[in-house]
Write an enzyme that holds these catalytic residues in place. Structure first.
Site, PDB file in Angstrom:
ATOM      1  N   SER A 205       0.855  -1.114  -0.117  1.00 47.37           N
ATOM      2  CA  SER A 205       0.090   0.015   0.111  1.00 47.37           C
ATOM      3  C   SER A 205       0.931   1.314   0.061  1.00 47.37           C
ATOM      4  CB  SER A 205      -1.083   0.040   1.273  1.00 47.37           C
ATOM      5  OG  SER A 205      -1.483   1.279   1.267  1.00 47.37           O
TER       6      SER A 205
ATOM      7  N   TYR B  89      -2.661  -1.924  10.039  1.00 48.76           N
ATOM      8  CA  TYR B  89      -2.996  -2.032   8.853  1.00 48.76           C
ATOM      9  C   TYR B  89      -1.675  -1.413   7.851  1.00 48.76           C
ATOM     10  CZ  TYR B  89      -4.184  -1.543   3.644  1.00 48.76           C
ATOM     11  OH  TYR B  89      -4.113  -1.630   2.323  1.00 48.76           O
TER      12      TYR B  89
END
Length: 251
Positions: free
Chosen positions: A139, A152
């Site tokens: 990400s 996350y």
């Protein structure tokens, strides 16, 4: 990575970015195998795309991964592309006084251990091919976190660092190691609202830009990162980290 003539396994392939990649790569003439926990979703997608194969997989279950590996070795021995895409995301309020580690542990189990288990399972098969590609979905938040999703973001930072080391260790083997680092994309990763959020990038548009970069070989250091995310990638180097962090995480 060539975009045609491959045998490709995509974990988390029934939804979101995994699904969009599966559809786009299938349309280019590749043999695509998708995995996931939702058997009905896998079946529906394969019905829409004849020739695509859906196989059940729960990355938290070692037996499930072993069963998948055995089937792939028999049915798809020419597997030469692995896309470790499965992941989950949950917000966490560490200052609430009620936080516990349950969500964090679930994220780590899927986003970190799930990728490691997948790579450990299929890397021996990839190294037997003349040319192979191993891609994992990280990400853009690996480089500058959204503080409301601490575990996350940290899981993606782990993957970034781990993939750098993996790429270096495999440098003499015929396995290309790529890191897919999406921006905020219209998927249901964090819930239904994200899938329709106008601030998020349409998933099909994102995947098409990724494929264009793959066609051009435009992935320096093995990173598939859109131009719009370069400021975050290099925020610390460019002296912009504090300003961008504050913009993403207003007080």
């Amino acid at each position: 990575m060539n975009l045609t003539g491959n045998t490709i396994l995509i974990t988390g392939g029934s939804r979101g970015i995994g699904r969009a990649l599966a559809e786009a790569l299938h349309d280019r003439g590749n043999q695509v195998i998708i995995t996931g926990r939702d058997a009905a979703a896998l079946e529906a997608l394969c019905t829409q795309h004849p020739g695509m194969t859906g196989l059940p997989l729960d990355l938290r279950d070692h037996a499930s991964l072993t069963q998948l590996a055995n089937r792939v070795r028999i049915q798809f021995p020419s597997l030469n592309v692995l896309i470790a895409n499965a992941g989950i995301s949950r917000p966490e309020n560490l200052a609430s006084g009620q936080w516990n580690s349950h969500d964090a542990e679930a994220i780590i189990d899927t986003n970190i251990l799930g990728v490691l288990r997948t790579v450990a399972t299929f890397l021996p098969l990839l190294t037997q091919q003349r040319h192979a590609t191993l891609m994992a979905t990280s990400s853009a938040l690996a480089f500058l976190p959204l503080a409301s999703f601490p575990t996350y973001c940290a899981s993606k930072a782990f993957l970034h660092s781990w993939l750098v080391s993996l790429r270096h260790q495999l440098r003499h083997l015929p396995v290309e190691v790529l890191e897919l680092s999406p921006p905020y994309v219209q998927t249901a990763l964090t819930g239904a609202a994200q899938a329709s959020d106008p601030r998020a990038m349409p998933v099909e548009e994102y995947v098409q830009q990724v494929l264009q970069k793959l066609e051009r070989g435009d992935h320096p250091r093995g990173e598939l990162l859109l131009d719009r995310d370069q400021p975050r990638r290099w925020a610390e180097r460019d002296g912009q980290y504090d300003a961008l962090f504050a913009l993403m995480n207003p007080a």
